[in-house]
Design a protein around this motif. Structure first.
Motif, PDB file in Angstrom:
ATOM      1  N   HIS A   7       0.863  -1.196   0.000  1.00 60.96           N
ATOM      2  CA  HIS A   7       0.000   0.000   0.000  1.00 60.96           C
ATOM      3  C   HIS A   7       0.892   1.237   0.000  1.00 60.96           C
ATOM      4  O   HIS A   7       1.342   1.696   1.045  1.00 60.96           O
ATOM      5  CB  HIS A   7      -0.924  -0.051   1.228  1.00 60.96           C
ATOM      6  N   GLU A  80      -5.657   1.081  -5.288  1.00 61.71           N
ATOM      7  CA  GLU A  80      -6.577   1.242  -4.155  1.00 61.71           C
ATOM      8  C   GLU A  80      -7.846   1.864  -4.735  1.00 61.71           C
ATOM      9  O   GLU A  80      -7.867   3.044  -5.099  1.00 61.71           O
ATOM     10  CB  GLU A  80      -5.988   2.144  -3.063  1.00 61.71           C
ATOM     11  N   SER A 106     -11.235   0.107  -0.794  1.00 65.53           N
ATOM     12  CA  SER A 106     -11.310   0.991   0.369  1.00 65.53           C
ATOM     13  C   SER A 106     -12.597   1.792   0.351  1.00 65.53           C
ATOM     14  O   SER A 106     -13.075   2.179  -0.710  1.00 65.53           O
ATOM     15  CB  SER A 106     -10.131   1.974   0.395  1.00 65.53           C
ATOM     16  N   HIS A 152      -7.538  -0.284   5.260  1.00 70.30           N
ATOM     17  CA  HIS A 152      -7.904   0.401   6.525  1.00 70.30           C
ATOM     18  C   HIS A 152      -9.379   0.214   6.880  1.00 70.30           C
ATOM     19  O   HIS A 152     -10.188   1.144   6.765  1.00 70.30           O
ATOM     20  CB  HIS A 152      -7.545   1.885   6.470  1.00 70.30           C
ATOM     21  N   ASP A 221       0.702   2.306   3.693  1.00 69.16           N
ATOM     22  CA  ASP A 221      -0.074   3.409   3.098  1.00 69.16           C
ATOM     23  C   ASP A 221       0.810   4.650   2.958  1.00 69.16           C
ATOM     24  O   ASP A 221       0.365   5.778   3.189  1.00 69.16           O
ATOM     25  CB  ASP A 221      -1.306   3.710   3.968  1.00 69.16           C
TER      26      ASP A 221
HETATM   27 ZN    ZN Z   1      -7.140   4.808   1.694  1.00 72.18          ZN
END
Ligand code: ZN
Ligand code: ZN
Length: 260
Positions: A7, A80, A106, A152, A221
């Motif tokens: 990520h 993502e 996400s 997340h 991330d």
């Molecule tokens: Zn995100």
């Protein structure tokens, strides 16, 4: 120890640096495998944090070329993707032809705004209702079978608001659906850099994901090279203490489990 970070955001979406600039820091962080996962947001006006869809092919070509030319670390191509309930078919059609190694799904949007736009999003609203709405949306994302990894999964915690309702049943329901739909979740270490100052998901509920045998990966991330692999030793320790012994790795949308 084999470590992955799937990520990461480069200048193709809202990262600060080119994909090339992530390689040396990733190796220095002890990673064996990394993947880029630019924000793709269909059905909304283009904003400065998501990738312009016209760049999808140049992006994929760039990462694949970088991967072919890099022998010191494995490089994967991901996205993502923002999930919108009711748009499953369109998202599936869009993603189908893309040669990706994995897709992170996400939920950022609740309605017209994203839950990470700022703490003002939460003001005057029922925190319990927001948490329930967020978890409902993530659940539908899991059940869509569109994604390999859920990003997340409790981003709604970002500003440190806490619901008064018992969250354990919501985590349990989510974890069961993840197992049933063969989706992995991530321990996302970037929450540490946000007002929340801790990982996603809430460490108090990690044991539920372990109970339900949901595959996991650890992701940063990162939006800048210095954050690749950040806090990973702590994240893996946390997973070990929850009983995890293996993690998910991806290639061409096929998952394998490897020990850590
Ligand atoms: Zn995100
Ligand atoms: Zn991200």
């Amino acid at each position: 120890m084999y470590k992955t970070d799937y990520h990461m955001h480069s200048v193709y979406s809202d990262g600060r640096s080119s994909p090339e600039e992530y390689i040396a820091p990733a190796i220095a962080a002890g990673l064996s495998e990394i993947g880029f996962s630019e924000h793709l947001t269909l059905f909304k006006d283009l904003e400065d944090w998501n990738m312009n869809p016209v760049n999808i092919s140049p992006y994929i070509n760039n990462i694949q070329t970088l991967s072919n030319n890099t022998k010191t670390i494995k490089i994967r191509t991901g996205l993502e993707v923002d999930f919108f309930a009711g748009k499953e078919k369109e998202i599936r059609e869009y993603l189908r032809p893309l040669p990706l190694d994995y897709i992170i799904g996400s939920v950022h949007y609740l309605g017209e705004k994203t839950v990470d736009v700022g703490p003002e999003f939460y003001e005057g609203k029922s925190i319990d209702s927001l948490f329930e709405a967020y978890f409902d949306s993530v659940l539908i994302a899991v059940e869509s079978d569109l994604f390999d990894i859920i990003g997340h999964c409790d981003l709604i915690r970002i500003y440190g608001y806490t619901p008064s309702c018992d969250m354990e049943p919501l985590y349990r329901r989510l974890a069961r659906a993840m197992k049933q739909h063969n989706v992995a979740f991530e321990v996302n270490t970037n929450g540490r850099n946000r007002p929340l100052a801790d990982f996603y998901p809430d460490r108090r509920y990690l044991h539920i994901f372990r109970d339900e045998n949901v595959p996991v990966c650890v992701n940063s991330d990162a939006h800048m090279p210095s954050r690749v692999g950040q806090y990973f030793d702590e994240a893996y320790d946390l997973l070990r203490s929850a009983g995890y012994k293996e993690m998910a790795v991806f290639e061409k949308r096929t998952r394998k489990m490897i020990p850590f």
